[in-house]
Write an enzyme that holds these catalytic residues in place. Structure first.
Site, short mmCIF file in Angstrom:
data_model
loop_
_atom_site.label_atom_id
_atom_site.label_comp_id
_atom_site.label_asym_id
_atom_site.label_seq_id
_atom_site.Cartn_x
_atom_site.Cartn_y
_atom_site.Cartn_z
N GLU A 245 -7.12 -6.62 -2.80
CA GLU A 245 -6.70 -5.22 -2.72
C GLU A 245 -5.24 -5.22 -3.19
O GLU A 245 -4.98 -5.19 -4.38
CB GLU A 245 -6.88 -4.72 -1.29
CG GLU A 245 -6.65 -3.23 -1.17
CD GLU A 245 -6.64 -2.78 0.28
OE1 GLU A 245 -7.11 -1.67 0.53
OE2 GLU A 245 -6.15 -3.51 1.16
N HIS B 27 -17.80 -9.90 5.86
CA HIS B 27 -16.49 -9.29 6.11
C HIS B 27 -15.79 -10.03 7.23
O HIS B 27 -16.35 -10.21 8.31
CB HIS B 27 -16.64 -7.81 6.48
CG HIS B 27 -15.32 -7.12 6.65
ND1 HIS B 27 -14.97 -6.47 7.80
CD2 HIS B 27 -14.26 -7.03 5.82
CE1 HIS B 27 -13.74 -5.97 7.65
NE2 HIS B 27 -13.29 -6.30 6.46
N GLU C 263 -9.14 4.01 0.13
CA GLU C 263 -9.18 4.32 1.56
C GLU C 263 -8.19 5.42 1.97
O GLU C 263 -8.48 6.22 2.85
CB GLU C 263 -8.95 3.06 2.40
CG GLU C 263 -7.64 2.35 2.14
CD GLU C 263 -7.50 1.05 2.94
OE1 GLU C 263 -8.38 0.73 3.75
OE2 GLU C 263 -6.50 0.34 2.72
N GLU D 28 -12.37 -9.51 8.95
CA GLU D 28 -11.07 -8.91 9.28
C GLU D 28 -10.40 -9.85 10.27
O GLU D 28 -11.04 -10.31 11.22
CB GLU D 28 -11.26 -7.52 9.87
CG GLU D 28 -9.98 -6.85 10.38
CD GLU D 28 -8.92 -6.73 9.32
OE1 GLU D 28 -9.16 -6.07 8.31
OE2 GLU D 28 -7.82 -7.33 9.50
N GLU E 212 0.83 -1.20 0.00
CA GLU E 212 0.00 0.00 0.00
C GLU E 212 0.87 1.26 0.00
O GLU E 212 0.86 2.05 0.94
CB GLU E 212 -0.97 -0.05 1.18
CG GLU E 212 -1.93 -1.23 1.05
CD GLU E 212 -2.95 -1.33 2.16
OE1 GLU E 212 -2.96 -0.45 3.04
OE2 GLU E 212 -3.73 -2.29 2.15
N HIS F 33 -8.30 -8.47 1.19
CA HIS F 33 -7.56 -7.21 1.41
C HIS F 33 -6.27 -7.52 2.19
O HIS F 33 -6.19 -8.52 2.88
CB HIS F 33 -8.42 -6.21 2.18
CG HIS F 33 -9.33 -5.45 1.26
ND1 HIS F 33 -9.41 -4.09 1.25
CD2 HIS F 33 -10.16 -5.89 0.29
CE1 HIS F 33 -10.28 -3.71 0.32
NE2 HIS F 33 -10.75 -4.79 -0.27
N GLU F 34 -5.28 -6.63 2.04
CA GLU F 34 -3.94 -6.88 2.59
C GLU F 34 -3.53 -8.31 2.24
O GLU F 34 -3.13 -9.10 3.09
CB GLU F 34 -3.88 -6.66 4.11
CG GLU F 34 -4.20 -5.26 4.55
CD GLU F 34 -5.70 -4.98 4.57
OE1 GLU F 34 -6.47 -5.88 4.93
OE2 GLU F 34 -6.11 -3.87 4.19
#
Ligand code: NOJ
Ligand code: CA
Length: 686
Positions: free
Chosen positions: A487, A387, A493, A389, A185, A468-469
Site C-alpha cells: 500500500e 490477511h 479506503e 493484521e 497515507e 499494507h502500512e
C-alpha cells in the site's frame, strides 16, 4: 598528486558531452568525473576546502545538482564528514537486458557507466575508508556508500547520513511529509521546491526548464528509510528514520547502504517509464516463482472499511463461512483469481489498533471454517488471500510467522496481505531479552529487517506478500518477486470515510510519485462511487475503470461489494478481462498531478489496453495509437465519461460506451471529465 587512473576517459566523455569542467578540479582536490552512456549526465566527485567529500551532476551541459556533500555522523565516534581525500577510483559499465517474472514490462534494460570513488579520512579525524559507488544511466543516477572491512571501524553506529542533493534550478515539487505517524497515507502537496519541508521519497520535481526529477532510494535492506529534508533554499539532506537504540542504523562492516537515486527526464513519461531502482537491486534470489500468478480479486473488505460489517466477532461479523463462499462463487463466475478475507482470525475483538497482542495467525474464529472455505475455493479454482493484521506488533507476528506460512501453504493459499496499523507510527518489536519489547519507527532499520523476514519466510512456503502500512517500496521485488505489492500511500479506503476524501487529483498525482516506487494495492473498483453515508468519491464511473491502467499491481482488487459489482455488467466485464501482468507499458499522455493515460500490452495475449485518470479540470486529449502492432486491425471497446459527467455531481455516474476499429498510427480524440477517466480494450480482429 598523480592524476587518477580513470581521469582521462572520464574527462574525455565529459568534454564530448559539452559539460563544463568541474570548478573544484585543482591539484589539491583532484576530481573524478564520469558520464552516462550517451554523455547526457556528467558527474563530478571531489573534496572541498574543508576536505569534505562532494559530488555534483550536470545534464546536457547544464548544472542539475550543485555541489553536495557526502558522509555520516556517528553516535560513538568522530564524524565521517571532514578530513577526506580521494585515494583512487575504478570504472565499469554494463549493457544488459533481464526478464521480470511479472510486472509492467517483461524486459528491462540496464545500461549504465559507474565509478567507485575511494575516500580516505586522515588521522586527525580518524583513519577510515569510505567508498562511494556512483552509477549513471542516461535517465537516472544512483549513489551508495560501500564501507569496506577495515581496522579501527568494526561497527558503524550511524546517527545520520549526510548525503546532500543541491537542486540547482527552481521548480515545483509533489511530496508527502516524511517521518509522520500515519505512514505515507497523506494527500500529496504541490509546492515550490524551496517550500518543501521533510519529505518521504519518492519526491517528484519539475524544474522550470521542464526537466523532471524523482528522488528516491533503491534496495533498502537492513538500514533505515531515507527522508528528504530541506536544509535551506533548494539544498536537501538525507535524514534517516530513528531507532530506540540511539543510532538510526547499526551495522557491522563490511556493508553497503541503499542507493540514493534520481530519475531524470525531459517529460513526465520519462520518469514513469524508468526502471532505475529495479536496475539497482540485486537479481531474483528466489528463482522460479510461477506459483504466484498475477490476478484480480474480490474480498470481504469494503463492508468493514465502510463500517457496515465488523472485523470483530458478533452480529455484524464480515468474515463468515457463508459470505466467503458467496464471494468465492462470484469470483469463479467472473474470472477473479482470489478472494481476500479479513477478520477470519482471532484477535480483533478488542481495541487492536496499535496493540496486536491478541492476534493469532493460525486460529480462525468460530463462524469462519478455514479448512472448509479453502477447500471450497480450491474446488472453484479460486485462491483465498490471507490477511495478517499485526496492529504494528511485529514481536507477536514474528513469533508465529513460520507456523502461519506453513499453514497457508498447506491450505493452497499463495498470497497474504499484511498490515501494520498503529498510532504514532510505532512498531512493537522484540527486544534484546526474551519477552521484552521496544517501540521502533515504522520505517526504521528494525521494521525494514522485519519486512524482509516476512517475505523470506513467506517465500519458503510459496506465499506472496502484499504489505499494507509498509516500509516504502525500493525495487526489492526484483530480488524477492514474491513481494508483489504494497500500500504505502493513501488508498481507496479513505473514500469510505468522507466526501471526496482523496480529491480528484490524488490518483493522477500517485502515478508520478508513489507509483514510481513500485506496485500499489490501491483497491480500485468502487462502482457505486460512494463510501459510508453516501459520501461521494471524487471520481466518475469511467475513472474507476481507468484506475486499472493507471495504478499497477499484479494483484488488483475490485473493491466494491459483489452485489454492487453485479449491478454493472459492462464495467464488470471490463474488470474481469483487464490483465494484471503486462509485456509493455507506456505513458502516452499526462502531466504530473493533472492526468495520466497509459497503453499497456497484455503479457498473455495480443490485446492492448489504454486508459487512465484525470484530475479536477476537464480536458480534451488526442491519443496516438502509435504503440499498436503494425499490420493488425483492432476492435476497440471504449468506456468513457458520458456527456456532462463530472465528479462534482450525480453526473459522476454518466458513462458512455462505443466501439471503434483502430490501426497503428490512428488518432483517438477523447474528452475526460473533471475527476474522470477512460478505459479501452483493443482486441485484434473483429
Ligand atoms: C488498513 C489497511 O489499509 C486496510 O486495507 C485493512 O483492511 C485494515 N488496515 C485492517 O487491517
Ligand atoms: Ca492503510
Amino acid at each position: 598528486m598523480r592524476p587518477l587512473k580513470c581521469l582521462v576517459p572520464a574527462f574525455a566523455l565529459a568534454l564530448a558531452a559539452g559539460a563544463p569542467l568541474p570548478a573544484a578540479a585543482d591539484t589539491a582536490n583532484p576530481a573524478v568525473t564520469a558520464a552516462s552512456p550517451d554523455g547526457t549526465l556528467v558527474l563530478t566527485v571531489s573534496t572541498d576546502s574543508s576536505s569534505r567529500p562532494t559530488w555534483s551532476l550536470s545534464r546536457k551541459g547544464k548544472l542539475l545538482i550543485g555541489t553536495s556533500k557526502l558522509g555520516f555522523t556517528l553516535t560513538d565516534g568522530l564524524n565521517m564528514v571532514r578530513g577526506f581525500r580521494i585515494v583512487g577510483s575504478d570504472t565499469a559499465s554494463a549493457n544488459e537486458t533481464w526478464e521480470q517474472p511479472w510486472g509492467e514490462r517483461r524486459f528491462v534494460t540496464d545500461k549504465h557507466n559507474e565509478v567507485l570513488v575511494r575516500f580516505q579520512q586522515n588521522d586527525e579525524y580518524g583513519n577510515r575508508q569510505m567508498n562511494v559507488r556512483f552509477r549513471l544511466f542516461d535517465n537516472g543516477f544512483g549513489l551508495r556508500y560501500e564501507l569496506p572491512e577495515q581496522p579501527g571501524l568494526k561497527t558503524m553506529k550511524i546517527a545520520d547520513e549526510w548525503t546532500e542533493f543541491n537542486v540547482a534550478q527552481l521548480g515545483t515539487a509533489w511530496w508527502v511529509t516524511g517521518l509522520e505517524w500515519n505512514r505515507e497515507e497523506q494527500v500529496y502537496q504541490r509546492t515550490p521546491i524551496d517550500s518543501v519541508a521533510t519529505a518521504q521519497t519518492p519526491i517528484t520535481m519539475r524544474l522550470d526548464d521542464g526537466t523532471h526529477l524523482a528522488f528516491h532510494e533503491a534496495a533498502l535492506v537492513d538500514y533505515s528509510a531515507m527522508n528528504f529534508k530541506r536544509a535551506e533554499g533548494q539544498l536537501f539532506r538525507s535524514t534517516l528514520s530513528p531507532s530506540s537504540r540511539g543510532a538510526s542504523v547499526i551495522r557491522d562492516l563490511p556493508f553497503n547502504t541503499p542507493w540514493r537515486t534520481i530519475r531524470i527526464a525531459d517529460s513526465a513519461a520519462g520518469i514513469v517509464e524508468n526502471d532505475l531502482e529495479l536496475n539497482l537491486n540485486e537479481p531474483n534470489k528466489l528463482g522460479n516463482v510461477s506459483w504466484f500468478k498475477p490476478m484480480k480479486y474480490v474480498g470481504i473488505w469494503w463492508g468493514m472499511i465502510r463500517g457496515d460489517w465488523s472485523w470483530a466477532e458478533g452480529p455484524r461479523h464480515g468474515a463468515t463461512t457463508t459470505r466467503a463462499k458467496q464471494y468465492i462463487d462470484f469470483a469463479a463466475q467472473h474470472g477473479f483469481g482470489g478472494v481476500l478475507v479479513e477478520g477470519w482470525d482471532k484477535g480483533w475483538n478488542h481495541d487492536w489498533f496499535g496493540h496486536g497482542q491478541e492476534f493469532s495467525y493460525t486460529e480462525a474464529v468460530p463462524d469462519f471454517d478455514l479448512k472448509a472455505v479453502t477447500a471450497y475455493a480450491a474446488s472453484k479454482k479460486v485462491q483465498l488471500i490471507g490477511h495478517n493484521e499485526t496492529g504494528g506488533n511485529i514481536a507477536n507476528y514474528e513469533a508465529q510467522l513460520e507456523d502461519a506460512m506453513k499453514l497457508y501453504q498447506s491450505l493452497g493459499m499463495h498470497s497474504v496481505k499484511t498490515g501494520y496499523v498503529a498510532d504514532a507510527g510505532g512498531i512493537i518489536a522484540p527486544g534484546d531479552k526474551p519477552g521484552e519489547v521496544r517501540m521502533e519507527f515504522h520505517d526504521g532499520q528494525r521494521q525494514v529487517q522485519h519486512h524482509l523476514k516476512v517475505v523470506e519466510a513467506a517465500a519458503k512456503y510459496q506465499v506472496a506478500i502484499d504489505a499494507h502500512e509498509p516500509v516504502k517500496d525500493t525495487g526489492l521485488r526484483r530480488t524477492y518477486p514474491n513481494w508483489i505489492d504494497r500500500e504505502g500511500a493513501r488508498g481507496m479506503e479513505y473514500n469510505a470515510w468522507g466526501a471526496f476524501a482523496n480529491g480528484p487529483n490524488h490518483e493522477p498525482t500517485l502515478v508520478y510519485t508513489r507509483m514510481l516506487s513500485g506496485p500499489m494495492d490501491f483497491t480500485p473498483g468502487v462502482l457505486s462511487l460512494e463510501g459510508a453515508n453516501h459520501a461521494p468519491l471524487a471520481s466518475t464511473l469511467a475513472k474507476q475503470l481507468g484506475l486499472y491502467l493507471a495504478i499497477y499491481s499484479p494483484i488488483q482488487m475490485a473493491a466494491d461489494f459483489v452485489e454492487t459489482l453485479a449491478k454493472y455488467p459492462k464495467e464488470l466485464d471490463f474488470i474481469s478481462k483487464v490483465p494484471a501482468d503486462w509485456s509493455e507499458s507506456h505513458l502516452i499522455a499526462g502531466e504530473v498531478g493533472d492526468y495520466a493515460i497509459f497503453a499497456r500490452k497484455d503479457r498473455n495475449s495480443a490485446d492492448w489496453y489504454v486508459g487512465g485518470v484525470n484530475g479536477s479540470a476537464a480536458r480534451d486529449v488526442t491519443l496516438s495509437m502509435d504503440f499498436l502492432d503494425p499490420g493488425k486491425t483492432y476492435t476497440a471497446t471504449v468506456y468513457k465519461d458520458g456527456e456532462g459527467a463530472t465528479y462534482l455531481t450525480d453526473a459522476r455516474h454518466n458513462i458512455a460506451y462505443t466501439t471503434l476499429t483502430l490501426r497503428k498510427g490512428d488518432k483517438v480524440p477523447l474528452w475526460l471529465a473533471a475527476g474522470g477517466g477512460a478505459a479501452i480494450r483493443l482486441h485484434p480482429g473483429k
